[in-house]
Scaffold this active site. Structure first.
Site, PDB file in Angstrom:
ATOM      1  N   LYS A 182     -10.649  -1.390   5.821  1.00  0.00           N
ATOM      2  CA  LYS A 182      -9.376  -1.607   7.049  1.00  0.00           C
ATOM      3  C   LYS A 182      -9.518  -1.257   7.899  1.00  0.00           C
ATOM      4  CE  LYS A 182      -5.608   1.905   7.034  1.00  0.00           C
ATOM      5  NZ  LYS A 182      -4.637   2.091   6.239  1.00  0.00           N
TER       6      LYS A 182
ATOM      7  N   THR B  77      -4.002   6.010   1.121  1.00  0.00           N
ATOM      8  CA  THR B  77      -4.306   7.456   2.186  1.00  0.00           C
ATOM      9  C   THR B  77      -4.596   8.171   1.199  1.00  0.00           C
ATOM     10  OG1 THR B  77      -2.065   7.646   2.962  1.00  0.00           O
ATOM     11  CG2 THR B  77      -2.826   9.127   3.268  1.00  0.00           C
TER      12      THR B  77
ATOM     13  N   GLU C 163       0.501  -0.896  -0.197  1.00  0.00           N
ATOM     14  CA  GLU C 163       0.455   0.089   0.131  1.00  0.00           C
ATOM     15  C   GLU C 163       0.597   0.854   0.031  1.00  0.00           C
ATOM     16  OE1 GLU C 163      -2.337   0.201   3.781  1.00  0.00           O
ATOM     17  OE2 GLU C 163      -2.311   2.485   3.199  1.00  0.00           O
TER      18      GLU C 163
ATOM     19  N   ARG D 132       1.467  10.023   0.437  1.00  0.00           N
ATOM     20  CA  ARG D 132       1.711  11.195   1.080  1.00  0.00           C
ATOM     21  C   ARG D 132       2.215  12.360   1.251  1.00  0.00           C
ATOM     22  NH1 ARG D 132       0.533   8.076   6.503  1.00  0.00           N
ATOM     23  NH2 ARG D 132      -1.099   6.437   6.270  1.00  0.00           N
TER      24      ARG D 132
HETATM   25  C1  3PG Z   1      -1.554   3.911   7.697  1.00  0.00           C
HETATM   26  O1  3PG Z   1      -1.910   5.068   6.959  1.00  0.00           O
HETATM   27  O2  3PG Z   1      -2.170   2.864   7.392  1.00  0.00           O
HETATM   28  C2  3PG Z   1      -0.751   4.089   8.914  1.00  0.00           C
HETATM   29  O3  3PG Z   1      -0.622   4.960   9.273  1.00  0.00           O
HETATM   30  C3  3PG Z   1       0.366   2.752   9.640  1.00  0.00           C
HETATM   31  O4  3PG Z   1       0.108   2.850  10.472  1.00  0.00           O
HETATM   32  P1  3PG Z   1       1.481   2.210  10.940  1.00  0.00           P
HETATM   33  O5  3PG Z   1       2.334   3.641  10.800  1.00  0.00           O
HETATM   34  O6  3PG Z   1       1.153   2.719  13.337  1.00  0.00           O
HETATM   35  O7  3PG Z   1       1.938   1.093  10.623  1.00  0.00           O
END
Ligand code: 3PG
Length: 208
Positions: A129, A69, A41, A45
């Site tokens: 998710k 995102t 994924e 960002r």
């Molecule tokens: C996401 O966008 O899914 C999170 O930023 C991932 O979360 P993590 O950095 O705590 O693994």
């Protein structure tokens, strides 16, 4: 087509990857694949995220690459144009979900409450998710949702580590977890592909 259940079965962990320099995109993807991970994924960002997405989609065919995102319909369109093979959003709005469903690739919408799960179910999707997994209630919360709604499969993401992933993966309504721990920013920026491959190997072993 829009249901992402198949996406949840690719690897036990979906690495949530953020890349600043597109030159790192292909080496990161290959390092993950070398460790047995077959999915990414890629978060939208950074300014260059779409360039990185396109490079991975074109040059690393053994990785299924999706865009994460996704906050707006325009981002969903841009991600599909860049070659995204699935779309992930941290949460949902009716407009965003409706638009993503029109794009004819798997969609993994983010949910954190029972009402949101029910709203997404109404759109026909049974894979979601669960975000942010740790702060929103962790494995106990997901287990509780599984009682009234056993047919929804979740990819919990947010605050999960190699150590805590098994607590989620042992649940009947969890096929995989997501996390950024496989691609630490320092390892990406210093080109430490071996470290990423080792982290991927450990994550792959969670599925054995
Ligand atoms: C996401 O966008 O899914 C999170 O930023 C991932 O979360 P993590 O950095 O705590 O693994």
């Amino acid at each position: 087509m829009a249901d992402a259940t198949s996406v949840l079965h690719v690897s036990p962990v979906i690495p949530v990857v953020t890349i600043d320099d597109p030159q790192h995109a292909v080496p990161v993807a290959r390092a993950l694949a070398d460790g047995g991970i077959r999915i990414i994924e890629l978060t939208l960002r950074t300014d260059s995220a779409l360039t990185s997405l396109k490079l991975i989609a074109n040059e690393v065919p053994d990785i299924l690459v999706g865009a994460g995102t996704i906050l707006t319909p325009g981002q969903a369109d841009a991600a599909v144009a860049a070659g995204a093979q699935f779309l992930v959003s941290p949460g949902v709005t009716p407009a965003l979900l409706g638009h993503m469903l029109s794009l004819d690739i798997p969609v993994l919408p983010g949910v954190a409450t029972v009402g949101e799960v029910m709203a997404v179910l109404e759109s026909g999707l049974e894979a979601m998710k669960f975000f942010p997994a740790g702060p929103a209630g962790g494995p106990a919360y997901l287990a509780a949702i599984g009682a009234p709604i056993p047919h929804v499969q979740f990819c919990p993401t947010g605050g999960i580590s190699l150590a805590t992933a098994p607590d989620y993966l042992s649940l009947t309504n969890v096929q995989c977890v997501g996390g950024s721990w496989l691609t630490p920013r320092a390892a990406v920026e210093s080109g430490n592909w071996q470290q990423i491959t080792e982290l991927a190997r450990q994550a792959s072993a969670l599925g054995i």
